[in-house]
Write an enzyme that holds these catalytic residues in place. Structure first.
Site, short mmCIF file in Angstrom:
data_model
loop_
_atom_site.label_atom_id
_atom_site.label_comp_id
_atom_site.label_asym_id
_atom_site.label_seq_id
_atom_site.Cartn_x
_atom_site.Cartn_y
_atom_site.Cartn_z
N CYS A 116 -1.14 0.54 7.32
CA CYS A 116 -2.85 0.44 7.55
C CYS A 116 -3.25 -0.75 6.85
O CYS A 116 -3.52 -1.80 7.45
CB CYS A 116 -3.70 1.77 6.96
SG CYS A 116 -3.50 3.34 8.02
N ARG A 117 -3.40 -0.69 5.45
CA ARG A 117 -3.88 -1.96 4.58
C ARG A 117 -3.00 -2.94 4.56
O ARG A 117 -3.46 -4.01 4.58
CB ARG A 117 -4.19 -1.47 3.39
CG ARG A 117 -5.51 -0.21 3.23
CD ARG A 117 -5.64 0.48 2.23
NE ARG A 117 -4.65 1.40 1.89
CZ ARG A 117 -4.38 2.07 0.98
NH1 ARG A 117 -5.31 1.97 -0.34
NH2 ARG A 117 -3.42 2.86 0.71
N SER A 118 -1.68 -2.86 4.07
CA SER A 118 -0.73 -4.02 3.78
C SER A 118 -0.41 -4.62 4.89
O SER A 118 -0.46 -5.98 4.95
CB SER A 118 0.25 -3.66 2.51
OG SER A 118 1.06 -2.66 3.35
N CYS A 126 1.01 -1.05 -0.07
CA CYS A 126 0.09 -0.08 0.10
C CYS A 126 1.00 1.37 -0.15
O CYS A 126 2.25 1.01 -0.39
CB CYS A 126 -1.00 -0.11 1.19
SG CYS A 126 -0.21 -0.07 2.72
N ASP A 160 -7.76 3.81 1.27
CA ASP A 160 -7.07 4.18 2.20
C ASP A 160 -7.75 4.65 3.09
O ASP A 160 -8.58 5.71 3.23
CB ASP A 160 -6.06 5.32 1.64
CG ASP A 160 -5.20 5.78 2.50
OD1 ASP A 160 -5.16 5.38 3.82
OD2 ASP A 160 -4.25 6.75 2.15
N ASN A 205 2.18 1.45 4.27
CA ASN A 205 2.62 0.02 5.05
C ASN A 205 2.27 0.08 6.67
O ASN A 205 2.91 -0.39 7.31
CB ASN A 205 4.03 -0.39 4.54
CG ASN A 205 4.44 -2.22 5.11
OD1 ASN A 205 5.61 -2.02 5.43
ND2 ASN A 205 3.34 -2.49 5.09
#
Ligand code: 4NP
Length: 161
Positions: free
Chosen positions: A16-18, A11, A125, A14
């Protein structure tokens, strides 16, 4: 022994999402007794948070679903990743463009949900929003992780391990 199948989740930051995708996918393959078949990691295309733990809201949503992200630390996508990982998956379409802009090797680059399920769907995001965005990100990642595992195993030539 067969070489592990390398999958890298990417993301922007690195945090939050990934890292959520890394933790959930690790959890799913471990539940299936297949942890040894995979090399799993995450990275960001931006370097602002290098060395940081995942965002507290990602840690919390994962913990509510029984997954511990506290041992993870952010890092930036490297050129060497394109040789180490077979598949590099962006969480949204901007991530995919950013990954392609630094691509330097044979890794297959795709959007996470499109690759996992055949249906494109961006994981937005959640950084500037409320906690709902983190739960939504978790749900999309969780629902795609089983088919991602199967697709990767099929591509590697065995679904038995
Ligand atoms: P992520 O979220 O890409 O899911 O880790 C973000 C985290 C931090 C920033 C942007 C996105 N940031 O601009 O610092």
């Amino acid at each position: 022994m067969t070489e592990p199948i390398g999958v890298l989740f990417v993301c922007l930051g690195n945090i939050c999402r990934s890292p959520l995708a890394e933790g959930v996918f690790r959890h799913v393959v471990a539940e299936n007794g297949l942890a040894a078949r995979f090399l799993i990691d995450s990275a960001g295309t931006g370097g602002w948070h290098i060395g940081s733990q995942p965002d507290r809201r990602s840690i919390d949503v994962a913990a509510r679903h029984g997954i511990d992200l506290t041992g993870l630390a952010a890092r930036k996508l490297q050129k060497a990743d394109f040789g180490r990982f077979s598949v590099i998956l962006g969480m949204d379409d901007d991530n995919v463009l950013n990954i392609r802009a630094v691509a330097a090797g044979p890794a297959h680059i795709a959007q996470f949900h499109a690759y996992a399920t055949g249906q494109p769907r961006e994981i937005d995001d959640p950084y500037y929003g409320g906690p709902d965005g983190f739960e939504t990100a978790y749900q999309i990642i969780r629902s795609g992780s089983g088919s991602l595992m199967e697709r990767l195993l099929e591509k590697a030539g065995s679904i038995k391990g």
